[in-house]
Design a protein around this motif. Structure first.
Motif, PDB file in Angstrom:
ATOM      1  N   ILE A  37      -2.584   0.956   8.874  1.00  8.51           N
ATOM      2  CA  ILE A  37      -1.355   0.146   8.581  1.00  8.51           C
ATOM      3  C   ILE A  37      -0.276   1.021   8.007  1.00  8.51           C
ATOM      4  CG2 ILE A  37      -0.708  -1.741   7.348  1.00  8.51           C
ATOM      5  CD1 ILE A  37      -3.176  -3.058   7.613  1.00  8.51           C
ATOM      6  N   VAL A  38       0.952   0.749   8.131  1.00  5.96           N
ATOM      7  CA  VAL A  38       2.121   1.519   7.566  1.00  5.96           C
ATOM      8  C   VAL A  38       2.936   0.145   7.053  1.00  5.96           C
ATOM      9  CG1 VAL A  38       4.211   2.415   7.673  1.00  5.96           C
ATOM     10  CG2 VAL A  38       2.422   3.396   8.890  1.00  5.96           C
ATOM     11  N   SER A  39       3.055   0.029   5.668  1.00  4.39           N
ATOM     12  CA  SER A  39       3.480  -1.170   5.288  1.00  4.39           C
ATOM     13  C   SER A  39       5.034  -0.696   4.397  1.00  4.39           C
ATOM     14  CB  SER A  39       2.537  -2.040   4.230  1.00  4.39           C
ATOM     15  OG  SER A  39       2.509  -1.275   2.915  1.00  4.39           O
ATOM     16  N   LEU A  40       5.688  -1.700   4.388  1.00  3.89           N
ATOM     17  CA  LEU A  40       6.904  -1.622   3.661  1.00  3.89           C
ATOM     18  C   LEU A  40       6.907  -1.851   2.121  1.00  3.89           C
ATOM     19  CD1 LEU A  40       9.486  -3.011   6.400  1.00  3.89           C
ATOM     20  CD2 LEU A  40       8.308  -0.797   6.177  1.00  3.89           C
ATOM     21  N   ASP A  41       5.806  -1.887   1.679  1.00 13.46           N
ATOM     22  CA  ASP A  41       5.450  -2.235   0.250  1.00 13.46           C
ATOM     23  C   ASP A  41       5.711  -0.848  -0.494  1.00 13.46           C
ATOM     24  OD1 ASP A  41       4.011  -4.991   0.167  1.00 13.46           O
ATOM     25  OD2 ASP A  41       2.510  -4.032   1.235  1.00 13.46           O
ATOM     26  N   PRO A  42       5.950  -1.127  -1.817  1.00 14.88           N
ATOM     27  CA  PRO A  42       6.164  -0.092  -2.760  1.00 14.88           C
ATOM     28  C   PRO A  42       4.826   0.749  -2.660  1.00 14.88           C
ATOM     29  CG  PRO A  42       7.091  -1.820  -3.822  1.00 14.88           C
ATOM     30  CD  PRO A  42       6.325  -2.327  -2.480  1.00 14.88           C
ATOM     31  N   PRO A  43       4.773   2.054  -2.708  1.00 19.22           N
ATOM     32  CA  PRO A  43       3.535   2.868  -2.672  1.00 19.22           C
ATOM     33  C   PRO A  43       2.570   2.383  -3.668  1.00 19.22           C
ATOM     34  CG  PRO A  43       5.317   4.443  -2.268  1.00 19.22           C
ATOM     35  CD  PRO A  43       5.951   3.145  -2.583  1.00 19.22           C
ATOM     36  N   ARG A  44       3.094   2.080  -5.097  1.00 18.62           N
ATOM     37  CA  ARG A  44       2.240   1.763  -6.103  1.00 18.62           C
ATOM     38  C   ARG A  44       2.003   0.115  -6.148  1.00 18.62           C
ATOM     39  NH1 ARG A  44       5.454   5.281 -10.384  1.00 18.62           N
ATOM     40  NH2 ARG A  44       7.395   4.612  -9.160  1.00 18.62           N
ATOM     41  N   ALA A  45       2.236  -0.412  -5.449  1.00 14.14           N
ATOM     42  CA  ALA A  45       1.861  -1.928  -5.340  1.00 14.14           C
ATOM     43  C   ALA A  45       0.337  -1.948  -5.423  1.00 14.14           C
ATOM     44  CB  ALA A  45       2.212  -2.688  -3.992  1.00 14.14           C
ATOM     45  N   PRO A  46      -0.215  -2.767  -6.349  1.00 15.37           N
ATOM     46  CA  PRO A  46      -1.428  -2.974  -6.519  1.00 15.37           C
ATOM     47  C   PRO A  46      -2.387  -3.231  -5.182  1.00 15.37           C
ATOM     48  CG  PRO A  46      -0.676  -4.672  -7.579  1.00 15.37           C
ATOM     49  CD  PRO A  46       0.584  -3.650  -7.122  1.00 15.37           C
ATOM     50  N   TRP A  47      -1.939  -4.232  -4.257  1.00 12.99           N
ATOM     51  CA  TRP A  47      -2.568  -4.616  -3.248  1.00 12.99           C
ATOM     52  C   TRP A  47      -2.682  -3.589  -2.244  1.00 12.99           C
ATOM     53  CZ3 TRP A  47       1.832  -7.046  -5.162  1.00 12.99           C
ATOM     54  CH2 TRP A  47       3.023  -6.534  -4.751  1.00 12.99           C
ATOM     55  N   VAL A  48      -1.972  -2.601  -2.210  1.00 13.03           N
ATOM     56  CA  VAL A  48      -1.972  -1.334  -1.224  1.00 13.03           C
ATOM     57  C   VAL A  48      -3.503  -0.791  -1.391  1.00 13.03           C
ATOM     58  CG1 VAL A  48      -0.887   0.781  -0.577  1.00 13.03           C
ATOM     59  CG2 VAL A  48       0.641  -1.074  -0.880  1.00 13.03           C
ATOM     60  N   ALA A  49      -3.683  -0.484  -2.804  1.00  7.44           N
ATOM     61  CA  ALA A  49      -5.013   0.291  -2.978  1.00  7.44           C
ATOM     62  C   ALA A  49      -6.173  -0.502  -2.712  1.00  7.44           C
ATOM     63  CB  ALA A  49      -4.971   0.374  -4.512  1.00  7.44           C
TER      64      ALA A  49
END
Length: 93
Positions: A37-49
């Motif tokens: 997945i490539v998301s438009l979230d900020p890289p440090r968003a907790p849900w990305v990890a």
């Protein structure tokens, strides 16, 4: 086969769209395919990890972005200046 899915956010609070991507990714995996997945979230968003599928976040980050987002309409609709460059560099032609 490798599949790249672009989605605005992997935040589980978004409900349906991201849950559909996660669920279908499990099916793809069982059939021998790899999905990212490539998301438009900020890289440090907790849900990305904690995303259930390998995820690369390319969205804007920082205090200036958070302050500007409510006032600049196109920032609220999934705009990420780094997305095109990331795709050119990482997605095969």
């Amino acid at each position: 086969m490798k599949v790249l899915h672009v989605i605005s956010s992997v935040d589980p609070r978004g409900g349906g769209p991201v849950e559909g991507v996660f669920s279908s990714s499990e099916v793809w995996f069982r059939h021998g395919h790899e999905r990212h997945i490539v998301s438009l979230d900020p890289p440090r968003a907790p849900w990305v990890a904690t995303a259930r599928v390998p995820t690369r976040a390319v969205g804007p980050d920082g205090a200036l972005y958070r302050l500007a987002r409510p006032w600049i309409p196109w920032l609220r609709y999934g705009y990420a200046p780094r997305l095109v460059g990331w795709l050119r560099q990482n997605a095969p032609q």
